[in-house]
Design a protein around this motif. Structure first.
Motif, PDB file in Angstrom:
ATOM      1  N   UNK A 340       0.861  -1.339  -0.132  1.00  0.00           N
ATOM      2  CA  UNK A 340       0.097   0.049  -0.088  1.00  0.00           C
ATOM      3  C   UNK A 340       0.853   1.142  -0.106  1.00  0.00           C
ATOM      4  N   UNK A 341       0.579   2.077  -0.799  1.00  0.00           N
ATOM      5  CA  UNK A 341       1.109   3.409  -0.979  1.00  0.00           C
ATOM      6  C   UNK A 341       0.432   4.425  -0.377  1.00  0.00           C
ATOM      7  N   UNK A 342       0.843   5.563   0.376  1.00  0.00           N
ATOM      8  CA  UNK A 342       0.148   6.683   0.702  1.00  0.00           C
ATOM      9  C   UNK A 342      -0.399   7.344  -0.456  1.00  0.00           C
ATOM     10  N   UNK A 343      -1.510   8.143  -0.189  1.00  0.00           N
ATOM     11  CA  UNK A 343      -2.018   9.248  -1.162  1.00  0.00           C
ATOM     12  C   UNK A 343      -0.915   9.951  -1.803  1.00  0.00           C
ATOM     13  N   UNK A 344      -0.214  10.453  -0.930  1.00  0.00           N
ATOM     14  CA  UNK A 344       1.021  11.615  -1.272  1.00  0.00           C
ATOM     15  C   UNK A 344       2.039  11.035  -2.399  1.00  0.00           C
ATOM     16  N   UNK A 345       2.154   9.654  -1.947  1.00  0.00           N
ATOM     17  CA  UNK A 345       3.264   8.986  -2.947  1.00  0.00           C
ATOM     18  C   UNK A 345       2.788   8.334  -4.232  1.00  0.00           C
ATOM     19  N   UNK A 346       1.227   8.239  -4.184  1.00  0.00           N
ATOM     20  CA  UNK A 346       0.560   7.475  -5.191  1.00  0.00           C
ATOM     21  C   UNK A 346       1.043   8.039  -6.636  1.00  0.00           C
ATOM     22  N   UNK A 347       1.506   7.447  -7.585  1.00  0.00           N
ATOM     23  CA  UNK A 347       2.089   8.298  -8.847  1.00  0.00           C
ATOM     24  C   UNK A 347       0.771   8.162  -9.703  1.00  0.00           C
ATOM     25  N   UNK A 348      -0.104   7.235  -9.915  1.00  0.00           N
ATOM     26  CA  UNK A 348      -1.121   7.063 -10.644  1.00  0.00           C
ATOM     27  C   UNK A 348      -2.374   7.057  -9.927  1.00  0.00           C
ATOM     28  N   UNK A 349      -3.266   8.103 -10.102  1.00  0.00           N
ATOM     29  CA  UNK A 349      -4.646   8.078  -9.505  1.00  0.00           C
ATOM     30  C   UNK A 349      -5.711   8.048 -10.507  1.00  0.00           C
ATOM     31  N   UNK A 350      -6.541   7.108 -10.377  1.00  0.00           N
ATOM     32  CA  UNK A 350      -7.747   6.854 -11.521  1.00  0.00           C
ATOM     33  C   UNK A 350      -8.996   7.796 -10.924  1.00  0.00           C
ATOM     34  N   UNK A 351      -9.224   8.707 -11.685  1.00  0.00           N
ATOM     35  CA  UNK A 351     -10.308   9.844 -11.307  1.00  0.00           C
ATOM     36  C   UNK A 351     -11.635   8.982 -11.656  1.00  0.00           C
ATOM     37  N   UNK A 352     -11.813   8.532 -12.537  1.00  0.00           N
ATOM     38  CA  UNK A 352     -13.153   7.842 -12.762  1.00  0.00           C
ATOM     39  C   UNK A 352     -12.823   6.690 -13.982  1.00  0.00           C
ATOM     40  N   UNK A 353     -13.891   6.303 -14.660  1.00  0.00           N
ATOM     41  CA  UNK A 353     -13.695   5.038 -15.546  1.00  0.00           C
ATOM     42  C   UNK A 353     -12.641   5.453 -16.832  1.00  0.00           C
ATOM     43  N   UNK A 354     -12.791   6.616 -17.178  1.00  0.00           N
ATOM     44  CA  UNK A 354     -12.076   7.011 -18.112  1.00  0.00           C
ATOM     45  C   UNK A 354     -10.877   8.142 -18.332  1.00  0.00           C
ATOM     46  N   UNK A 355     -10.299   8.385 -16.944  1.00  0.00           N
ATOM     47  CA  UNK A 355      -9.204   9.179 -16.828  1.00  0.00           C
ATOM     48  C   UNK A 355      -8.409   9.010 -15.736  1.00  0.00           C
ATOM     49  N   UNK A 356      -7.259   9.333 -15.745  1.00  0.00           N
ATOM     50  CA  UNK A 356      -6.389   9.149 -14.798  1.00  0.00           C
ATOM     51  C   UNK A 356      -5.496  10.298 -14.654  1.00  0.00           C
ATOM     52  N   UNK A 357      -4.905  10.667 -13.401  1.00  0.00           N
ATOM     53  CA  UNK A 357      -4.070  11.763 -13.157  1.00  0.00           C
ATOM     54  C   UNK A 357      -2.508  11.096 -12.751  1.00  0.00           C
ATOM     55  N   UNK A 358      -1.714  11.325 -13.485  1.00  0.00           N
ATOM     56  CA  UNK A 358      -0.387  10.596 -13.387  1.00  0.00           C
ATOM     57  C   UNK A 358       0.959  11.474 -13.279  1.00  0.00           C
ATOM     58  N   UNK A 368       1.657   1.579 -18.715  1.00  0.00           N
ATOM     59  CA  UNK A 368       1.180   0.803 -19.717  1.00  0.00           C
ATOM     60  C   UNK A 368       0.271  -0.066 -18.893  1.00  0.00           C
ATOM     61  N   UNK A 369       0.920  -0.556 -17.763  1.00  0.00           N
ATOM     62  CA  UNK A 369       0.135  -1.543 -17.028  1.00  0.00           C
ATOM     63  C   UNK A 369      -1.487  -1.059 -16.464  1.00  0.00           C
ATOM     64  N   UNK A 370      -1.334   0.124 -16.076  1.00  0.00           N
ATOM     65  CA  UNK A 370      -2.619   0.895 -15.459  1.00  0.00           C
ATOM     66  C   UNK A 370      -3.501   1.168 -16.630  1.00  0.00           C
ATOM     67  N   UNK A 371      -3.254   1.450 -17.744  1.00  0.00           N
ATOM     68  CA  UNK A 371      -3.854   1.871 -18.992  1.00  0.00           C
ATOM     69  C   UNK A 371      -4.223   0.665 -19.905  1.00  0.00           C
ATOM     70  N   UNK A 372      -3.532  -0.315 -19.860  1.00  0.00           N
ATOM     71  CA  UNK A 372      -3.711  -1.528 -20.503  1.00  0.00           C
ATOM     72  C   UNK A 372      -3.226  -1.685 -21.871  1.00  0.00           C
ATOM     73  N   UNK A 373      -2.044  -0.804 -22.157  1.00  0.00           N
ATOM     74  CA  UNK A 373      -1.371  -0.661 -23.672  1.00  0.00           C
ATOM     75  C   UNK A 373      -0.444  -1.533 -23.664  1.00  0.00           C
TER      76      UNK A 373
END
Length: 441
Positions: A340-358, A368-373
């Motif tokens: 588990x990572x703290x919120x401050x250290x999390x590099x990939x945050x999924x905002x909703x089903x179709x968007x991410x803040x990275x 690639x792993x998070x987006x399935x590319x």
């Protein structure tokens, strides 16, 4: 020969043909790794199967002699046994000549169907269900048949060997287990429910250590919390409260002149013991492990093991500090979502089903792993999401610049002194229809 005798002979031929079918598929499908485990446990039959796999020529020659001979004999016996009875049946509706033709066709189809189901499809599926066990049971009888049919086996094997030599093909089976094989096996285990999805990901991450570079997981230069050797105790206390880490580089003048590092445990012990928190009053400075920035994570682990350290300074070819890395950084890469990572250290945050803040420094493999590319362009030219944007734009990105790839739009949201802080990734939309890059006007 009566009908009963003919049917019994056909059943016997089907059984023998089924034996050869199981022998063929089980030896081919038996896994060398599993056989080796059984042999190490003392099963001599497993070692016998391994020997047959290494030199399968005589084995498959006997199998093919048996299958072809029985197929021909079965056709002769079946046609002679069934055709008269089918002819009598068809003569009720057809003339003698057409009835004989229909009877021959019916007997042919019947024999083919019986052999196809009971001598081919069923035994081969049976052999595939547990190939190692089947191969071990059949190995000894096949050895006897190889000896019994020695002259024929020798002749056909030599003819086949000559054809292999003529075509330049390998004569001996080589079992090479590759990274792709192991990952495929673990993926199959995940689908079968033997492995959890997280366990499969850990296995994949372990092998990824050989290709991921140290700069993909290190703390970059601008984020390093470092201490001056001459800092007073008040400054040291304020620094560790503001930026709590397990170790801090200690420098003389600037960050490129590293004297060593101080362990946070030493600092806490001195604080709890009422001792002064100052380098000139006994706070120990440990010798820092210095590693180049072109190492893979596997090589970093080896450096940690050799030096008995879990903290290292990363420098480039000009001996300038570009980052720091800890053993925990590498292990977090292996464990992935299990840590588990703290919120401050999390590099990939999924905002909703179709968007991410990275975060811009996120390793491209994690993106690639998070987006399935599956594939990224020019993969050898960068390690992070920020590097991907720079390569695609061919310049340092500015705020609102965007790049589209594989159905996703990557938009730069925040830039701090030419460093890409945040990137908004959205799935779909007109901008992501084709791989392209565009800049803000």
């Amino acid at each position: 020969m009566t009908l009963t005798q003919s049917l019994l002979l056909i059943a016997l031929l089907i059984a023998v043909s089924a034996f050869f079918s199981v022998a063929e598929i089980s030896l081919a499908a038996a896994r060398r790794l599993r056989l080796r485990q059984l042999a190490d446990d003392g099963d001599a039959r497993a070692q016998e199967v391994i020997a047959l796999q290494e030199q399968p020529g005589h084995y498959f020659t006997v199998v093919q002699i048996g299958l072809n001979a029985i197929a021909i004999l079965g056709g002769v016996v079946g046609e002679g046994a069934l055709t008269p009875y089918f002819a009598r049946l068809f003569e009720l509706a057809l003339d003698a000549e057409n009835a004989q033709r229909a009877a021959f066709t019916a007997s042919f189809i019947t024999i083919i169907a019986a052999f196809l189901v009971f001598a081919d499809l069923f035994p081969k599926r049976l052999g595939m269900s547990d190939p190692e066990r089947m191969a071990m049971r059949i190995a000894r009888p096949m050895r006897w048949l190889i000896t019994l049919l020695g002259p024929l086996t020798w002749l056909f094997t030599r003819m086949t060997d000559g054809l292999f030599r003529l075509l330049g093909l390998p004569m001996v089976r080589e079992d090479k287990i590759t990274l792709a094989d192991i990952l495929a096996m673990s993926e199959a285990g995940t689908r079968a429910g033997v492995l959890a999805a997280q366990e499969h990901q850990v296995i994949a991450n372990v092998f990824e250590l050989d290709v991921r570079m140290v700069n993909s997981v290190m703390t970059p230069r601008e984020r390093i919390a470092w201490l001056h050797r001459d800092d007073p105790e008040s400054v040291l206390r304020a620094r560790i409260v503001a930026e709590p880490y397990s170790a801090y580089p200690v420098c003389e003048g600037d960050i490129d002149h590293v004297l060593g590092y101080v362990d946070a445990k030493d600092m806490f012990q001195r604080v709890l013991g009422g001792q002064p928190l100052s380098f000139d009053q006994g706070l120990p400075i440990h010798k820092a492990l210095v590693i180049p920035d072109r190492l893979t994570l596997t090589e970093v682990l080896e450096q940690f093991r050799s030096a008995h350290e879990d903290f290292a300074i990363v420098v480039n070819e000009y001996s300038l500090v570009v980052g720091v890395i800890t053993l925990n950084d590498v292990m977090s890469t292996v464990m992935g979502d299990l840590v588990p990572a703290s919120t401050d250290e999390q590099q990939i945050v999924q905002r909703d089903e179709h968007s991410w803040l990275i975060d811009g420094v996120t390793p491209i493999q994690d993106v690639q792993r998070a987006l399935g590319i599956d594939e990224m362009p020019h993969e050898d030219e960068y390690e992070t999401l920020a590097g991907f944007l720079m390569v695609m734009l061919r310049r340092v990105p500015r705020r609102t610049d965007s790049v589209s790839w594989a159905g996703f739009t990557f938009e730069v949201m925040d830039v701090d002194s030419h460093r890409i802080d945040q990137v908004m990734v959205t799935r779909g939309g007109p901008a992501a229809a084709q791989p392209e890059a565009k800049a803000a006007a």
